[in-house]
Design a protein around this motif. Structure first.
Motif, PDB file in Angstrom:
ATOM      1  N   GLU A 184       0.817  -1.212   0.000  1.00  0.00           N
ATOM      2  CA  GLU A 184       0.000   0.000   0.000  1.00  0.00           C
ATOM      3  C   GLU A 184       0.850   1.262   0.000  1.00  0.00           C
ATOM      4  OE1 GLU A 184      -2.318   3.304   1.134  1.00  0.00           O
ATOM      5  OE2 GLU A 184      -0.748   2.474   2.428  1.00  0.00           O
ATOM      6  N   GLY A 185       2.030   1.201   0.598  1.00  0.00           N
ATOM      7  CA  GLY A 185       2.845   2.403   0.737  1.00  0.00           C
ATOM      8  C   GLY A 185       3.699   2.747  -0.462  1.00  0.00           C
ATOM      9  N   ARG A 186       3.847   1.831  -1.409  1.00  0.00           N
ATOM     10  CA  ARG A 186       4.759   2.058  -2.532  1.00  0.00           C
ATOM     11  C   ARG A 186       4.463   3.349  -3.279  1.00  0.00           C
ATOM     12  NH1 ARG A 186       4.940  -2.976  -6.373  1.00  0.00           N
ATOM     13  NH2 ARG A 186       6.331  -1.510  -7.444  1.00  0.00           N
ATOM     14  N   ARG A 187       3.182   3.660  -3.428  1.00  0.00           N
ATOM     15  CA  ARG A 187       2.806   4.850  -4.199  1.00  0.00           C
ATOM     16  C   ARG A 187       3.277   6.139  -3.527  1.00  0.00           C
ATOM     17  NH1 ARG A 187      -1.959   6.975  -1.907  1.00  0.00           N
ATOM     18  NH2 ARG A 187      -2.812   5.646  -0.257  1.00  0.00           N
ATOM     19  N   ARG A 188       3.642   6.070  -2.250  1.00  0.00           N
ATOM     20  CA  ARG A 188       4.076   7.276  -1.539  1.00  0.00           C
ATOM     21  C   ARG A 188       5.583   7.458  -1.554  1.00  0.00           C
ATOM     22  NH1 ARG A 188      -0.295   5.588   1.670  1.00  0.00           N
ATOM     23  NH2 ARG A 188       1.033   4.409   3.105  1.00  0.00           N
ATOM     24  N   TRP A 189       6.348   6.393  -1.740  1.00  0.00           N
ATOM     25  CA  TRP A 189       7.801   6.581  -1.713  1.00  0.00           C
ATOM     26  C   TRP A 189       8.504   6.222  -3.028  1.00  0.00           C
ATOM     27  CZ3 TRP A 189       6.035   3.059   2.355  1.00  0.00           C
ATOM     28  CH2 TRP A 189       6.087   1.709   2.005  1.00  0.00           C
TER      29      TRP A 189
END
Length: 447
Positions: A184-189
């Motif tokens: 889920e976090g990939r799109r933020r970093w």
């Protein structure tokens, strides 16, 4: 000679992996920087900011083998700038028409932050792969030991019986949540950086936004909604996720460390042929894997706090903040991937001793199943009254050195409501597992 243990010829295998070193060592780092500069040149040519010939020349010469890294280091020291040394050395190997176009309008953070985002992407892929394997190993243990009765412990002391499968299911579920967080976090970093001097992309004029999209596409990252020169939350989130992941691995390691003590003897980690525990005590078999998991997790958590500190940034650029990431991001990536590899080895080869687990339950003379007796008595006299009665009976029994059955049968407050057969049913550890097996089934059955 080396100053950092991750680079030690003797010990680097304990603090990093070949795959993470292949991303983070000087040679691969500079090559990735050159790849980014080539992608930037190609994107600038695409939007009409640079001649095609210059972009092709930069791409053709974006090869670390054409540079002397000692010369790059010397130029870096001489100018006091983070990447000007690289620019100078790269310009020397470029054909003259292309020299003025390299690094055209970009700044240190455009290069190094994009590199960081690529590292987070690539290390994230390694972490995801290892996490999936470790989660599956934990699920396998949960399934294999669904019915293996052992003491459950609270505050370091035996409490109620559980199954080892239940313990492993808790591990598997936690690892699964980390995998979900990572996805889920990939799109933020996994986001490119291209902002120029202050993040406004002023240098590139009307071509700025098309350039940003073209550059991000060429480096394989998302284009940001706004350049993140002073917004370090993505890096901090990734590093803190690694802290969460390694904390779980450290928890597993600590549990194995404790339960393989000979006086407990419920678990044993795998031992490789030739492994020596002590050069003075030949009989020693030390918990090398589980112990080191705890060590690595502590180091990652320490670096994670620095990543959060780096979020406190002044104005539109602040080297005091973002340069701390240059130290901690490689460290946490090296430590975390090593921890994941160790955890995989640990769980794949972990040996449980069901006989010892059951013996440790039985060794307590029935006192680990006082709660089912209390529950049965509570149906007759109320929960709190039942607790007081069983507490006092247990205390008296232990002072006399007898098992719980004997202690209960000697207390008229118990026998007035429960027959010996009732007590025996309550004292069966197999009947005192609650929903442990069902929870194992729920976790082990998840994809």
């Amino acid at each position: 000679m080396c100053a950092h243990i991750t680079d030690s010829v003797l010990y680097r295998h304990l603090w990093g992996t070949d795959e993470t070193h292949a991303l983070l060592d000087d040679g691969p780092r500079v090559q990735r920087w050159l790849d980014i500069l080539a992608a930037l040149a190609a994107a600038q040519a695409e939007v009409g900011l640079m001649p095609d010939d210059a972009a092709r020349a930069i791409a053709d010469h974006a090869d670390v083998a054409l540079l002397d890294l000692d010369d790059v280091a010397a130029e870096t020291r001489a100018c006091g700038h983070s990447t000007l040394g690289l620019i100078r050395c790269l310009r020397r190997v470029l054909p003259e028409p292309a020299r003025e176009w390299v690094y055209y309008g970009a700044t240190v953070q455009d290069l190094t932050d994009t590199w960081t985002a690529l590292v987070l992407r690539d290390v994230g892929a390694l972490v995801a792969r290892e996490l999936a394997d470790i989660e599956q190993a934990a699920r396998t243990l949960a399934q294999q030991h669904r019915d293996t009765v052992m003491p459950g412990r609270t505050h370091g002391q035996p409490g109620l019986p559980i199954t080892f499968g239940f313990k492993a299911a808790v591990w598997a579920a936690e690892l699964g949540r980390h995998r979900a967080r990572l996805t889920e976090g990939r799109r933020r970093w996994e986001v490119a950086q291209l902002g120029g001097a202050l993040g406004t992309m002023e240098f590139w004029g009307d071509a700025a936004l098309p350039l940003l999209d073209a550059f991000a596409r060429r480096v394989g990252l998302a284009a940001p909604d706004v350049p993140w020169l002073t917004a370090r939350d993505g890096v901090a989130e990734f590093v803190n996720l690694l802290a969460l992941i390694t904390a779980t691995l450290g928890k597993i390691g600590q549990e194995v460390y404790a339960l393989q003590r000979p006086e407990i003897g419920e678990l044993a980690e795998p031992v490789t042929t030739g492994q020596v525990g002590s050069i003075t005590m030949p009989h020693k078999r030390n918990p090398e894997l589980s112990e080191h998991l705890v060590t690595l997790a502590r180091l990652v958590r320490s670096d994670a706090s620095v990543a959060v500190e780096a979020m406190v940034v002044e104005h539109e650029r602040d080297g005091r903040a973002w340069k701390t990431e240059w130290a901690i991001v490689p460290e946490v990536c090296l430590y975390s991937h090593t921890a994941l590899r160790l955890a995989h080895t640990l769980l794949d080869g972990l040996r449980a001793d069901p006989d010892r687990m059951r013996a440790n339950v039985d060794a307590h003379g029935g006192y680990l199943v006082s709660e089912p007796v209390m529950r049965a008595l509570a149906a007759r006299i109320g929960k709190h009254a039942a607790h007081e009665v069983i507490y006092e009976a247990s205390l008296a029994g232990r002072e006399r050195g007898v098992d719980l059955r004997t202690a209960l049968l000697a207390d008229s407050r118990v026998t007035a409501h429960l027959k010996a057969d009732d007590i025996d049913r309550c004292l069966d550890p197999e009947a005192a597992l609650g929903a442990a097996r069902s929870f194992v089934d729920r976790v082990a059955g998840e994809a």
